[in-house]
Structures are given as structure tokens and as C-alpha cells.
Design a protein around this motif. Structure first.
Motif, PDB file in Angstrom:
ATOM      1  N   GLY A 153       0.823  -1.199   0.000  1.00  0.00           N
ATOM      2  CA  GLY A 153       0.000   0.000   0.000  1.00  0.00           C
ATOM      3  C   GLY A 153       0.853   1.244   0.000  1.00  0.00           C
ATOM      4  O   GLY A 153       2.077   1.197  -0.099  1.00  0.00           O
ATOM      5  N   ILE A 154       0.176   2.376   0.124  1.00  0.00           N
ATOM      6  CA  ILE A 154       0.857   3.674   0.162  1.00  0.00           C
ATOM      7  C   ILE A 154       0.877   4.154   1.606  1.00  0.00           C
ATOM      8  O   ILE A 154      -0.133   4.102   2.304  1.00  0.00           O
ATOM      9  CB  ILE A 154       0.140   4.681  -0.756  1.00  0.00           C
ATOM     10  N   ASN A 155       2.033   4.606   2.043  1.00  0.00           N
ATOM     11  CA  ASN A 155       2.202   5.143   3.390  1.00  0.00           C
ATOM     12  C   ASN A 155       1.764   6.601   3.447  1.00  0.00           C
ATOM     13  O   ASN A 155       1.144   7.031   4.409  1.00  0.00           O
ATOM     14  CB  ASN A 155       3.664   4.993   3.814  1.00  0.00           C
ATOM     15  N   SER A 156       2.102   7.366   2.396  1.00  0.00           N
ATOM     16  CA  SER A 156       1.749   8.788   2.400  1.00  0.00           C
ATOM     17  C   SER A 156       1.768   9.366   0.990  1.00  0.00           C
ATOM     18  O   SER A 156       2.385   8.813   0.084  1.00  0.00           O
ATOM     19  CB  SER A 156       2.707   9.587   3.288  1.00  0.00           C
ATOM     20  N   VAL A 157       1.081  10.486   0.851  1.00  0.00           N
ATOM     21  CA  VAL A 157       1.098  11.280  -0.378  1.00  0.00           C
ATOM     22  C   VAL A 157       1.358  12.718   0.069  1.00  0.00           C
ATOM     23  O   VAL A 157       0.722  13.205   1.000  1.00  0.00           O
ATOM     24  CB  VAL A 157      -0.241  11.203  -1.141  1.00  0.00           C
ATOM     25  N   SER A 158       2.325  13.366  -0.570  1.00  0.00           N
ATOM     26  CA  SER A 158       2.623  14.756  -0.232  1.00  0.00           C
ATOM     27  C   SER A 158       2.977  15.508  -1.509  1.00  0.00           C
ATOM     28  O   SER A 158       3.095  14.905  -2.573  1.00  0.00           O
ATOM     29  CB  SER A 158       3.767  14.832   0.786  1.00  0.00           C
ATOM     30  N   GLU A 159       3.129  16.803  -1.395  1.00  0.00           N
ATOM     31  CA  GLU A 159       3.459  17.589  -2.580  1.00  0.00           C
ATOM     32  C   GLU A 159       4.360  18.747  -2.214  1.00  0.00           C
ATOM     33  O   GLU A 159       4.443  19.147  -1.047  1.00  0.00           O
ATOM     34  CB  GLU A 159       2.206  18.081  -3.288  1.00  0.00           C
ATOM     35  N   ALA A 160       5.042  19.270  -3.215  1.00  0.00           N
ATOM     36  CA  ALA A 160       5.912  20.430  -3.023  1.00  0.00           C
ATOM     37  C   ALA A 160       5.931  21.250  -4.300  1.00  0.00           C
ATOM     38  O   ALA A 160       5.800  20.711  -5.408  1.00  0.00           O
ATOM     39  CB  ALA A 160       7.329  19.981  -2.672  1.00  0.00           C
ATOM     40  N   PHE A 161       6.104  22.553  -4.138  1.00  0.00           N
ATOM     41  CA  PHE A 161       6.281  23.446  -5.274  1.00  0.00           C
ATOM     42  C   PHE A 161       7.753  23.843  -5.292  1.00  0.00           C
ATOM     43  O   PHE A 161       8.218  24.537  -4.381  1.00  0.00           O
ATOM     44  CB  PHE A 161       5.381  24.675  -5.154  1.00  0.00           C
ATOM     45  N   LEU A 162       8.472  23.356  -6.284  1.00  0.00           N
ATOM     46  CA  LEU A 162       9.895  23.656  -6.410  1.00  0.00           C
ATOM     47  C   LEU A 162      10.034  24.781  -7.426  1.00  0.00           C
ATOM     48  O   LEU A 162      10.197  24.552  -8.625  1.00  0.00           O
ATOM     49  CB  LEU A 162      10.679  22.408  -6.827  1.00  0.00           C
ATOM     50  N   GLU A 163       9.923  25.993  -6.923  1.00  0.00           N
ATOM     51  CA  GLU A 163       9.908  27.188  -7.769  1.00  0.00           C
ATOM     52  C   GLU A 163      11.138  27.287  -8.675  1.00  0.00           C
ATOM     53  O   GLU A 163      11.024  27.628  -9.850  1.00  0.00           O
ATOM     54  CB  GLU A 163       9.811  28.449  -6.900  1.00  0.00           C
ATOM     55  N   GLU A 164      12.322  27.001  -8.107  1.00  0.00           N
ATOM     56  CA  GLU A 164      13.560  27.145  -8.885  1.00  0.00           C
ATOM     57  C   GLU A 164      13.615  26.202 -10.084  1.00  0.00           C
ATOM     58  O   GLU A 164      14.241  26.502 -11.089  1.00  0.00           O
ATOM     59  CB  GLU A 164      14.802  26.962  -7.987  1.00  0.00           C
ATOM     60  N   ARG A 165      12.917  25.073  -9.998  1.00  0.00           N
ATOM     61  CA  ARG A 165      12.869  24.120 -11.113  1.00  0.00           C
ATOM     62  C   ARG A 165      11.615  24.274 -11.952  1.00  0.00           C
ATOM     63  O   ARG A 165      11.494  23.666 -13.010  1.00  0.00           O
ATOM     64  CB  ARG A 165      12.932  22.686 -10.586  1.00  0.00           C
ATOM     65  N   GLY A 166      10.642  25.005 -11.426  1.00  0.00           N
ATOM     66  CA  GLY A 166       9.371  25.143 -12.118  1.00  0.00           C
ATOM     67  C   GLY A 166       8.539  23.880 -12.056  1.00  0.00           C
ATOM     68  O   GLY A 166       7.776  23.579 -12.970  1.00  0.00           O
ATOM     69  N   HIS A 167       8.670  23.121 -10.943  1.00  0.00           N
ATOM     70  CA  HIS A 167       7.973  21.843 -10.800  1.00  0.00           C
ATOM     71  C   HIS A 167       6.973  21.865  -9.652  1.00  0.00           C
ATOM     72  O   HIS A 167       7.250  22.410  -8.588  1.00  0.00           O
ATOM     73  CB  HIS A 167       8.972  20.714 -10.527  1.00  0.00           C
ATOM     74  N   HIS A 168       5.838  21.249  -9.895  1.00  0.00           N
ATOM     75  CA  HIS A 168       4.867  20.912  -8.860  1.00  0.00           C
ATOM     76  C   HIS A 168       4.986  19.405  -8.700  1.00  0.00           C
ATOM     77  O   HIS A 168       4.583  18.643  -9.575  1.00  0.00           O
ATOM     78  CB  HIS A 168       3.462  21.306  -9.303  1.00  0.00           C
ATOM     79  N   VAL A 169       5.582  18.954  -7.577  1.00  0.00           N
ATOM     80  CA  VAL A 169       5.906  17.545  -7.395  1.00  0.00           C
ATOM     81  C   VAL A 169       4.911  16.890  -6.442  1.00  0.00           C
ATOM     82  O   VAL A 169       4.618  17.419  -5.374  1.00  0.00           O
ATOM     83  CB  VAL A 169       7.336  17.378  -6.830  1.00  0.00           C
ATOM     84  N   ILE A 170       4.401  15.727  -6.862  1.00  0.00           N
ATOM     85  CA  ILE A 170       3.550  14.900  -6.013  1.00  0.00           C
ATOM     86  C   ILE A 170       4.381  13.671  -5.645  1.00  0.00           C
ATOM     87  O   ILE A 170       4.878  12.964  -6.523  1.00  0.00           O
ATOM     88  CB  ILE A 170       2.256  14.447  -6.721  1.00  0.00           C
ATOM     89  N   PHE A 171       4.557  13.437  -4.330  1.00  0.00           N
ATOM     90  CA  PHE A 171       5.345  12.317  -3.824  1.00  0.00           C
ATOM     91  C   PHE A 171       4.412  11.215  -3.318  1.00  0.00           C
ATOM     92  O   PHE A 171       3.576  11.466  -2.454  1.00  0.00           O
ATOM     93  CB  PHE A 171       6.229  12.774  -2.656  1.00  0.00           C
TER      94      PHE A 171
END
Length: 139
Positions: A66-84
Motif C-alpha cells: 500500500g501507500i504510506n503517504s502522499v505529499s506535494e511540493a512546489f519547487l519554484e527554482e525548477r518550475g515543478h509541482h511535485v507529487i510524492f
């Protein structure tokens, strides 16, 4: 911003109460620890990416549940919206070794409290009981 999905795997050693971590080589010699994992490639499921990334980074073969967690971050310097997406995994084979020395500096087993500080989580969030099912739907 570009959306990037990242699949990690939480591998827990019940006997010694430790979590497998990798030390990634950063730019300008700023290394950092994470769970083994990485970006999901085109036409790859989250589960496939998680299993592939662990093998590439650690030499270990794993299964994920299963999945333990879902999180996200906005990495402005890379221009990425990351979903972990962090899966709970079990080692099923392979040999622990660094297969990508240009990316990975170290593979180590850390106690949950030490690992949690690198992952910006509490030690309680790294427990096996926090499992959410992963469901892949195909039409």
C-alpha cells in the motif's frame, strides 16, 4: 509549472527497527538523504516506477503493498509541482549496492527518528500501520 510524480519506497527492517535511506548527490556538493525512489517515466505506473527506482538506486528487488503517504511540493527554482507517493515495500531479492555512483553517494539503514528528520515527517508517520491501499484501474 510542470507536474512531476515521484514514487518512493519505505523499506523497514523490523528486526533492527531501521529504514533504508539513500544519500543523493546534489548540485554544488550539497548531498541529501531520501527514501529510495524517483520520477515516474512516461507509460509507467507509480508501482512500476517505485520498484524500478529502488533497483536502480540500491540493487535491491522489492515488492510494494500500500501507500504510506502522499505529499506535494512546489519547487519554484525548477518550475515543478511535485507529487510524492510513498509506498510500503518489502525486500524480495537482490544485493545492496550502489548501481548509480553518479547519483547515489551512500545507502544506509537509519533509525526511524533520524530518517524522519530528513523526510520532514514524524517518526510515527513511518510506521507500517499507516497503510493506504494502492489501486490501479485499467479500462
Amino acid at each position: 509549472m510542470k507536474r512531476v510524480d515521484v514514487a518512493y519506497v519505505l523499506l523497514y527492517d523490523d528486526k533492527n527497527s531501521r529504514i533504508l535511506m539513500v544519500k543523493n548527490k546534489g548540485k554544488s556538493s550539497s548531498s541529501y538523504y531520501t527514501l529510495p525512489g524517483g520520477a515516474v517515466e512516461n507509460s509507467e505506473t507509480l508501482e512500476q516506477a517505485a520498484i524500478r527506482e529502488v533497483k536502480e538506486e540500491t540493487g535491491l528487488e522489492v515488492s510494494v503493498n500500500g501507500i504510506n503517504s502522499v505529499s506535494e511540493a512546489f519547487l519554484e527554482e525548477r518550475g515543478h509541482h511535485v507529487i510524492f507517493f510513498t509506498f510500503i515495500g518489502r525486500i524480495t531479492g537482490g544485493k545492496q549496492e550502489i548501481l548509480l555512483p553518479e547519483e547515489i553517494e551512500e545507502i544506509t539503514w537509519m533509525d526511524a527518528e533520524s530518517a524522519a528528520q530528513y523526510l520532514h515527517l514524524s517518526a510515527g508517520q513511518l510506521e507500517w500501520s499507516n497503510e493506504i491501499p494502492y489501486i490501479l484501474r485499467r479500462n
